[in-house]
Design a protein around this motif. Structure first.
Motif, short mmCIF file in Angstrom:
data_model
loop_
_atom_site.label_atom_id
_atom_site.label_comp_id
_atom_site.label_asym_id
_atom_site.label_seq_id
_atom_site.Cartn_x
_atom_site.Cartn_y
_atom_site.Cartn_z
N VAL A 33 -76.95 50.51 -17.66
CA VAL A 33 -77.36 48.67 -17.62
C VAL A 33 -76.56 48.56 -16.62
O VAL A 33 -76.75 47.70 -15.73
N LEU A 34 -74.84 48.74 -16.98
CA LEU A 34 -74.45 48.25 -15.71
C LEU A 34 -74.13 48.51 -14.76
O LEU A 34 -73.98 48.29 -13.24
N ALA A 35 -74.47 50.42 -14.21
CA ALA A 35 -73.97 50.19 -12.87
C ALA A 35 -75.49 49.80 -11.80
O ALA A 35 -75.89 49.96 -11.38
N GLY A 36 -76.67 49.72 -13.35
CA GLY A 36 -78.16 49.44 -12.43
C GLY A 36 -77.75 47.67 -11.37
O GLY A 36 -79.06 47.34 -11.04
N GLY A 37 -77.14 46.98 -12.24
CA GLY A 37 -77.05 45.37 -12.42
C GLY A 37 -75.83 45.68 -11.94
O GLY A 37 -75.38 44.18 -11.48
N ALA A 53 -70.22 49.33 -5.82
CA ALA A 53 -69.98 50.37 -5.54
C ALA A 53 -68.75 50.68 -6.76
O ALA A 53 -69.43 51.76 -7.32
N PRO A 54 -67.54 50.36 -5.96
CA PRO A 54 -66.77 50.75 -7.06
C PRO A 54 -67.26 50.25 -8.92
O PRO A 54 -66.61 51.03 -9.21
N LEU A 55 -67.48 48.95 -9.37
CA LEU A 55 -68.05 49.19 -10.53
C LEU A 55 -69.10 50.23 -10.93
O LEU A 55 -68.74 50.66 -12.03
N THR A 56 -69.84 50.67 -9.90
CA THR A 56 -70.93 51.19 -10.64
C THR A 56 -70.40 53.33 -10.83
O THR A 56 -70.88 53.56 -11.95
N ILE A 61 -67.60 53.03 -12.09
CA ILE A 61 -66.33 52.58 -13.21
C ILE A 61 -67.39 53.07 -13.87
O ILE A 61 -67.39 52.99 -15.96
N ALA A 62 -69.29 52.71 -13.84
CA ALA A 62 -69.74 52.49 -15.19
C ALA A 62 -70.78 53.78 -15.70
O ALA A 62 -70.63 54.37 -16.73
N PHE A 63 -70.76 54.98 -14.60
CA PHE A 63 -71.34 56.14 -14.57
C PHE A 63 -69.32 56.79 -15.59
O PHE A 63 -70.03 57.77 -16.41
N GLY A 64 -68.11 56.30 -14.96
CA GLY A 64 -67.30 57.07 -15.85
C GLY A 64 -67.33 56.98 -17.41
O GLY A 64 -67.23 57.66 -18.36
N VAL A 65 -67.90 55.74 -17.87
CA VAL A 65 -68.25 55.30 -19.13
C VAL A 65 -69.32 55.49 -20.09
O VAL A 65 -68.94 56.47 -20.81
N SER A 66 -70.22 55.35 -18.85
CA SER A 66 -71.28 56.69 -19.67
C SER A 66 -71.24 58.03 -19.90
O SER A 66 -71.57 58.80 -20.61
N GLY A 67 -70.25 58.85 -19.37
CA GLY A 67 -69.56 59.65 -19.52
C GLY A 67 -68.64 60.05 -20.72
O GLY A 67 -68.81 61.27 -21.68
#
Length: 179
Positions: free
Chosen positions: A80-84, A88-91, A93-99
């Motif tokens: 949700v964070l990546a889509g919202g 780019a840097p926050l995106t 981080i969002a994928f890192g959180v999902s990982g």
């Protein structure tokens, strides 16, 4: 209870798919070059590695049952964070959180399945585990690709996150203990 846990591992499979299938569309939406898609997948993988480092201490602190649902929530939250965001840097981080969430949920749910399976059925149950984890991904990829093409990548990321949240609710410790 085993059925709910198998549903949990299928939700992990669904939740990890966007790191590969939706990253190019998300990079395009952000106006970035294609290399950002590779960085998104890499950050997901780095997050998964961090999840392995966190698993032991978190397992001791909160118990294995909490890590399954908590990991699923981290997967969904990262999507949700990546889509919202349009940052780019926050995106990344969002994928890192999902990982991180993927490793916590995957390891916790798999361990719970193995611990709760009768010895004489463990092989058959783990075959269903494999079908859940791997078999859910083509459906998730097709559906999220279709949603991306018809509505947009943000809708696809949220569309993947919603069922993951529902399954996280089903995999909550209080429900698994009562089953």
């Amino acid at each position: 209870m085993l059925l709910v846990l198998l549903l949990g591992i299928a939700a992990v499979g669904v939740g990890v798919d966007p790191a590969v299938t939706l990253a190019p569309a998300l990079a395009e939406q952000l106006g970035a070059e294609a290399a950002l898609a590779g960085w998104m997948a890499s950050c997901f993988g780095i997050g998964a590695g961090v999840g392995f480092l966190l698993f032991g201490p978190l397992h001791r602190a909160v118990g294995i049952e909490c890590l399954g649902s908590g990991g699923l929530l981290l997967i969904a939250g990262g999507l949700v964070l990546a889509g919202g965001t349009d940052n780019a840097p926050l995106t990344l981080i969002a994928f890192g959180v999902s990982g991180i969430g993927m490793t916590l949920a995957f390891t916790s749910i798999t361990t719970q399945i193995q611990n709760r399976s009768p010895d004489e059925l463990r092989g058959r149950i783990m075959a269903l585990w494999f079908v859940g984890f791997v078999g859910a991904r083509p459906f998730a990829a097709g559906l999220s690709g279709w949603i991306t093409d018809t509505i947009g990548v943000t809708a696809a990321l949220v569309g993947v996150a919603l069922p993951v949240v529902v399954v996280a609710y089903l995999c909550r410790p209080s429900y698994l203990a009562s089953s």
